[in-house]
Design a protein around this motif. Structure first.
Motif, PDB file in Angstrom:
ATOM      1  N   LEU A   1      28.713  52.041  30.415  1.00 54.22           N
ATOM      2  CA  LEU A   1      29.707  53.033  30.824  1.00 54.22           C
ATOM      3  C   LEU A   1      29.741  54.159  29.803  1.00 54.22           C
ATOM      4  CD1 LEU A   1      32.548  50.612  31.980  1.00 54.22           C
ATOM      5  CD2 LEU A   1      30.586  51.489  33.272  1.00 54.22           C
TER       6      LEU A   1
ATOM      7  N   THR B   1      34.593  55.106  33.789  1.00 51.34           N
ATOM      8  CA  THR B   1      35.471  53.980  33.481  1.00 51.34           C
ATOM      9  C   THR B   1      34.999  52.715  34.184  1.00 51.34           C
ATOM     10  OG1 THR B   1      36.919  54.383  35.373  1.00 51.34           O
ATOM     11  CG2 THR B   1      37.412  55.584  33.325  1.00 51.34           C
ATOM     12  N   ALA B   2      35.542  51.592  33.755  1.00 55.49           N
ATOM     13  CA  ALA B   2      35.237  50.336  34.428  1.00 55.49           C
ATOM     14  C   ALA B   2      35.664  50.381  35.893  1.00 55.49           C
ATOM     15  CB  ALA B   2      35.921  49.182  33.706  1.00 55.49           C
TER      16      ALA B   2
ATOM     17  N   HIS C   1      33.086  49.777  38.885  1.00 53.25           N
ATOM     18  CA  HIS C   1      33.349  48.672  39.804  1.00 53.25           C
ATOM     19  C   HIS C   1      33.405  49.182  41.247  1.00 53.25           C
ATOM     20  CE1 HIS C   1      35.892  45.705  41.971  1.00 53.25           C
ATOM     21  NE2 HIS C   1      35.125  44.857  41.320  1.00 53.25           N
TER      22      HIS C   1
ATOM     23  N   TYR D   1      28.259  41.341  37.561  1.00 53.98           N
ATOM     24  CA  TYR D   1      29.099  42.509  37.852  1.00 53.98           C
ATOM     25  C   TYR D   1      29.466  42.595  39.331  1.00 53.98           C
ATOM     26  CZ  TYR D   1      27.412  43.665  33.233  1.00 53.98           C
ATOM     27  OH  TYR D   1      27.100  43.619  31.895  1.00 53.98           O
TER      28      TYR D   1
ATOM     29  N   THR E   1      39.634  44.248  35.959  1.00 53.90           N
ATOM     30  CA  THR E   1      39.867  43.772  34.594  1.00 53.90           C
ATOM     31  C   THR E   1      38.771  42.800  34.171  1.00 53.90           C
ATOM     32  OG1 THR E   1      42.251  44.044  34.853  1.00 53.90           O
ATOM     33  CG2 THR E   1      41.500  42.587  33.082  1.00 53.90           C
TER      34      THR E   1
ATOM     35  N   ALA F   1      35.559  44.729  33.554  1.00 57.76           N
ATOM     36  CA  ALA F   1      35.603  45.411  32.259  1.00 57.76           C
ATOM     37  C   ALA F   1      35.302  44.448  31.121  1.00 57.76           C
ATOM     38  CB  ALA F   1      36.953  46.079  32.058  1.00 57.76           C
ATOM     39  N   GLU F   2      35.829  43.239  31.202  1.00 51.29           N
ATOM     40  CA  GLU F   2      35.571  42.242  30.161  1.00 51.29           C
ATOM     41  C   GLU F   2      34.098  41.817  30.159  1.00 51.29           C
ATOM     42  OE1 GLU F   2      35.962  39.480  27.100  1.00 51.29           O
ATOM     43  OE2 GLU F   2      37.199  41.198  27.683  1.00 51.29           O
TER      44      GLU F   2
ATOM     45  N   ARG G   1      31.551  43.638  31.161  1.00 55.33           N
ATOM     46  CA  ARG G   1      30.775  44.759  30.635  1.00 55.33           C
ATOM     47  C   ARG G   1      30.921  44.847  29.111  1.00 55.33           C
ATOM     48  NH1 ARG G   1      26.201  47.164  31.346  1.00 55.33           N
ATOM     49  NH2 ARG G   1      26.156  46.785  29.098  1.00 55.33           N
ATOM     50  N   ALA G   2      32.117  44.628  28.594  1.00 52.80           N
ATOM     51  CA  ALA G   2      32.336  44.671  27.141  1.00 52.80           C
ATOM     52  C   ALA G   2      31.567  43.562  26.444  1.00 52.80           C
ATOM     53  CB  ALA G   2      33.825  44.562  26.841  1.00 52.80           C
TER      54      ALA G   2
END
Length: 253
Positions: free
Chosen positions: A141, A145-146, A150, A220, A241, A244-245, A247-248
């Motif tokens: 990213l 944004t996530a 998504h 994903y 959420t 995002a986790e 991807r992080a």
């Protein structure tokens, strides 16, 4: 008629794609990481490049555009929203734009996340997704944004499951190693990892890949599943959420 598709390895781990319409003689290139391998592939098939379709502005997807345009006089297509940082465009595109390469209809889908102006090109049975939906993963990213990524992936996940996902890099093996940290017991993932290892041992590209395989193995696209939510310690969280986790975690992998 089915598309005549050629996957062109470029740079260290990029892919470009040639799509040829035999009836009209038109040939489209999706992304141009460099010119040499593309020109060699055109010569090998005795095709004339007529169109260059750009997915996003990163240099490893556009550096060959100007040379190829000069050599072939191909028309260049890309997102209107990103025209200021793309090579000169002959045709500008946005969500829902439609055009034809010979008899083949091309539909444009905006897929922000990796970059804000990223687009994907949909053709019958094929989705050219570059660094949005990738083989076993998705792009970092860098700009979006996530939630944006998504949503972009959800658009692509809704395509027919036999759609071939033509993504922009040979990242499959590393993407799947990460996916296995989340779903070590997923039988589809275990099988896919073995298949990918065998292909890479022979120097065979792991893309394109059917969407159904991605739905079974790409974390994903699976962020809504209870097993993935539990795997990242967020059993009650929404899919964005969890995405995002995931991807992080991949960024730190």
């Amino acid at each position: 008629m089915p598309l005549h598709l050629v996957t062109v390895p470029c740079l260290a781990d990029n892919y470009a794609f040639l799509v040829h319409d035999a009836a009209s003689g038109r040939t489209a290139l999706i992304d141009a990481p460099e010119s040499g391998p593309v020109l060699a592939a055109l010569d090998a098939h005795q095709w004339r490049l007529t169109d260059i379709l750009i997915t996003h502005h990163h240099s490893d997807h556009i550096d060959g555009v100007d040379t190829l345009r000069a050599r072939t006089q191909a028309r260049v297509w890309g997102a209107a929203a990103d025209a200021h940082r793309l090579p000169r465009l002959d045709e500008t595109l946005a969500e829902g734009s439609r055009f034809h390469i010979g008899a083949t209809e091309v539909r444009v889908v905006e897929v922000p996340g990796h970059t804000i102006g990223h687009v994907a090109y949909l053709m019958p049975g094929h989705a050219f997704t570059a660094d949005s939906l990738m083989s076993g993963g998705c792009g970092r990213l860098f700009e979006g944004t996530a939630a944006q990524m998504h949503a972009s992936l959800q658009k692509l996940a809704a395509l027919p499951p036999e759609t071939l996902i033509c993504s922009g890099h040979e990242y499959t093996a590393s993407n799947l190693r990460f996916a296995q940290t989340l779903e070590p017991g997923n039988p589809h993932l275990i099988s896919r990892i073995a298949e990918v290892a065998a292909k890479r041992a022979q120097g065979i590209a792991t893309v394109p890949v059917p969407l159904r395989v991605e739905l079974d193995t790409n974390p994903y696209l699976r962020a809504h599943l209870p097993a993935l939510k539990t795997a990242v310690g967020l059993p009650d969280a929404d899919a964005v959420t969890v995405f995002a986790e995931i991807r992080a975690r991949k960024d730190r992998f």
